[in-house]
Design a protein around this motif. Structure first.
Motif, short mmCIF file in Angstrom:
data_model
loop_
_atom_site.label_atom_id
_atom_site.label_comp_id
_atom_site.label_asym_id
_atom_site.label_seq_id
_atom_site.Cartn_x
_atom_site.Cartn_y
_atom_site.Cartn_z
N HIS A 140 1.69 -19.64 -54.63
CA HIS A 140 3.02 -18.67 -54.97
C HIS A 140 4.05 -19.52 -54.72
N HIS A 181 0.50 -11.29 -54.75
CA HIS A 181 1.65 -12.05 -55.30
C HIS A 181 1.73 -13.63 -55.57
N HIS A 195 10.06 -20.59 -50.23
CA HIS A 195 9.01 -21.55 -49.85
C HIS A 195 8.14 -21.65 -50.91
N ASN A 197 3.78 -21.89 -51.62
CA ASN A 197 2.46 -21.78 -50.93
C ASN A 197 1.29 -22.40 -51.33
N TYR A 236 3.89 -20.94 -41.97
CA TYR A 236 4.87 -21.29 -42.78
C TYR A 236 5.58 -22.67 -41.77
N GLU A 246 3.97 -23.48 -47.17
CA GLU A 246 3.24 -22.11 -46.52
C GLU A 246 1.83 -22.43 -46.90
FE LIG Z 1 4.44 -16.79 -48.93
#
Ligand SMILES: [Fe+2]
Length: 296
Positions: A140, A181, A195, A197, A236, A246
């Motif tokens: 994400h 998400h 960030h 991911n 992270y 992340e």
């Molecule tokens: Fe995240």
């Protein structure tokens, strides 16, 4: 309504291409698949790339999302303009540069540059990971906006985006497929990429990387911990020029879309961000490079 099928990529400007790529490959574990005229392309999964480093001013340049085809893209252009967004259609050179069939660019109401693409190139052969971090896919991306409720209003009005959970007025965690998400917006005064991911295969991968990163002297920004919203175990860490990466494992899938009721977590509660109540702080944001909309 504009239907987003997936996340596509992050384009990030860098003043030091070698250092940015070196970190992405040797530390994060991505594969550098190509380097053309000051742009390095990094892959994590079937996508040709999920991260492109472009030599120049450091900062995020754009975040890309995939739509189904050129028809959806053309309709999106009309819909975005109707909503008051200035839209630039990509040209052939820009599309080649992005390894997509076609694309357009616009700024969200907060100044985050967003690109919609169709026909992102797929690479079939297995990824040659730079480090065995256990990465399975680009998971994400998270943008910053000063008002996460306004951000959700924008995304949910124009796109097939639904809210999965809120962390008060600090975060909107949003979905367009069963994954809890794939787009998040965190509260931040200036636009930028909070960030990006990467999902990893197992809990062991997260914990193993935690040790590896510490041995390498990488700044751990938060974690390991477990997000109560997505149930994902997270870590992270900060890369060059403030780009936060992340790793996470175990993200919740919302299979019954209609039955899901978004929840609101109080960020003042000690376990609102980390179920294990570890120390939490907002990851550093790589600020948006403020450029006029350009077609290539
Ligand atoms: Fe995240």
């Amino acid at each position: 309504m504009i239907v987003i099928d997936d996340i596509a990529y992050v384009r990030s400007g860098t003043a030091d291409l070698e250092t940015a790529v070196g970190f992405a490959v040797d530390v994060v574990g991505l594969e550098e698949i190509a380097r053309v005229e000051g742009t390095a392309y990094l892959r994590a999964d079937h996508r040709h790339h999920c991260l492109a480093f472009v030599e120049g001013e450091p900062g995020v340049l754009a975040s890309g999302f995939t739509v189904r085809d050129a028809g959806v893209l053309a309709a999106a252009e009309i819909e975005l303009e109707r909503a008051g967004c200035h839209v630039e259609r990509g040209d052939a050179e820009g599309a080649r540069h992005r390894r997509v069939h076609d694309y357009l660019a616009f700024d969200d109401p907060f100044g985050n540059r967003v690109e919609l693409v169709c026909g992102q190139t797929t690479i079939a052969r297995p990824v040659r990971y730079g480090r065995t971090a256990g990465i399975t896919e680009f998971g994400h991306l998270c943008l910053d906006a000063p008002d996460v409720h306004e951000a959700y209003a924008f995304w949910s009005t124009l796109f097939n985006i639904r809210i999965s959970d809120w962390i008060g007025d600090q975060a909107a965690l949003m979905r367009f497929d069963p994954v809890h998400h794939k787009l998040a917006v965190f509260k931040g005064e200036r636009p930028g990429l909070c960030h990006m991911n990467f999902q990893v295969e197992s809990l062991d991968d997260v914990m193993r990387s935690w040790h590896v990163l510490q041995e390498l002297g990488v700044e751990i920004e938060m974690g390991p911990g477990r997000h109560p919203q997505s149930t994902a175990v997270f870590l992270y860490f900060k890369g060059p020029e403030g780009l936060t990466y992340e790793y996470s494992w175990g993200v919740r899938r919302i299979e019954d879309d209609e039955a899901w009721r978004p929840r609101t977590f109080d960020p003042a509660e000690p376990d609102a961000i980390d179920l294990w109540a570890g120390p939490t702080r907002k990851p550093s944001t790589q600020l948006q490079v403020p450029t006029a909309l350009a077609v290539s």
